[in-house]
Write an enzyme that holds these catalytic residues in place. Sequence first.
Site, PDB file in Angstrom:
ATOM      1  N   LYS A 121       0.822  -1.222   0.000  1.00 60.24           N
ATOM      2  CA  LYS A 121       0.000   0.000   0.000  1.00 60.24           C
ATOM      3  C   LYS A 121       0.851   1.266   0.000  1.00 60.24           C
ATOM      4  CE  LYS A 121      -2.198  -1.220   3.825  1.00 60.24           C
ATOM      5  NZ  LYS A 121      -1.816  -2.615   3.996  1.00 60.24           N
ATOM      6  N   THR A 122       1.830   1.311   0.888  1.00 65.34           N
ATOM      7  CA  THR A 122       2.623   2.535   1.024  1.00 65.34           C
ATOM      8  C   THR A 122       3.380   2.845  -0.256  1.00 65.34           C
ATOM      9  OG1 THR A 122       2.855   2.246   3.410  1.00 65.34           O
ATOM     10  CG2 THR A 122       4.493   3.623   2.328  1.00 65.34           C
ATOM     11  N   GLU A 165      -3.590   5.949   1.513  1.00 62.79           N
ATOM     12  CA  GLU A 165      -3.364   4.557   1.888  1.00 62.79           C
ATOM     13  C   GLU A 165      -4.550   4.101   2.734  1.00 62.79           C
ATOM     14  OE1 GLU A 165      -0.036   2.005   4.390  1.00 62.79           O
ATOM     15  OE2 GLU A 165       0.567   3.814   3.291  1.00 62.79           O
TER      16      GLU A 165
END
Length: 464
Positions: A121-122, A165
């Site tokens: 995600k990051t 995110e």
Amino acid sequence: MAPGIPAALERPHFIGIGGAGMSGIAKILAQRGAKVAGSDAKESATAGALRALGATVHIGHAAGHLADDATSVVVSSAIRADNPELVRAAELGIPVVHRSDALASLMDGLRAIAVAGTHGKTTTTSMLAVALSELGLDPSYAIGGDLEGPGTNAAHGGGDIFVAEADESDRSFQKYAPEVAIVLNVELDHHANYASMDEIYESFETFVGKVVPGGTLVVAADQPGAVELTRRVRELPSLTVVTYGESEGADVRVHKVTPRGLTSEVTVVLNGKYLTFTVSVPGRHYAHNAVAALAAGVALGIPAHNLASAIGKYTGVKRRLQLKGEAAGVQVIDSYAHHPTEMTADLEAMRGAASDARLLVVFQPHLFSRTQELGTEMGQALALADASLVLDIYPAREDPVPGVTSELIIDAAKAAGAEVTAVHDPADVPAAVAGMAKPGDLVLTMGAGDVTDLGPQILDHLSS
């Protein structure tokens, strides 16, 4: 009321304001003109950055830190009910707002891209934030890690796009209503909150169901959990599903990933045309993250060739295969990987980037619950390294679980043929690594806890 700030967030007090998710929201609110305050357990560069934006940051938790005129107290799921500031908020009748609700309110009225998945995600959110900024679209963004270029995890932009995110760990991502949702993968994790894969699927289905009518789901075509999720949500009304990956039927097909040292060259097939671009981090799974970012931007109407070039400007995010430095011919790299899939992906990426180098790992397990459920798989992942040092479990928000220690991982690693050693005191790690490492080796500090602090210490020891 300041423009773009909900009334409850005019004078917010954040408990744990230095956390990756909390600090991002606090920064955006401060940039929008809110009077931000909060507390954190210890001093940090993040606390300093918040103060530079005008926020009041207290170190330590005490009832007196909470101002009587606060319009809300913002918390994450990690904040315990007996926190003195939370207790004081109840006494004063100050509303408590969950971090996810605060973030959702910041996205209102903007074209939101929410990036979800068990891993990646990051990185994917960061790639989008950098690419959209490079194209002059001035997005707002909230990320779980600091970008290498801007050096921050969040910003309030003047454009109409908000990239966020989306955290599934406590189901908080179900609060968002994005125009584009990305699902990178779906696996069982966060065992304190999810008892089964069925619960995970239900949670992700709810998230996807919140995509605005006419919106888009960008979802992996290769990962089994994502494929199953696609099967479950494909018939949702007013939802466009765009798949990406190496599968022949993917809408955005990954044709080839070519390693180029610590970078990769990626070729995709989109609308029948080949498109090649560079990704500044090594490994197939980071290449797939870039393709997901590309597909999401295209879903917003941004030309693919412009996006591809802009994604190439991404220079990384802290703790995601971040080169910390080199000493005595040894490179030290930091990895946030803490789930077996992430560990395997990063170790394979480093193998591909430097196939002739020995790979030495300093691994710190994260959470007792995760180690209890996935310790065997973590140990098996460490078999990809030439040698590993394994620290004690980083507890984060959890209390110890009887019988759950790093020995679960060490035993599994040894059973898989790995060379692994337990190190109980982090202070012993730099000397231990210096005794093992030879010129040309790669050292990887790996885990979601404070193992990241050891990289500079290892470099200092190697230099001495």
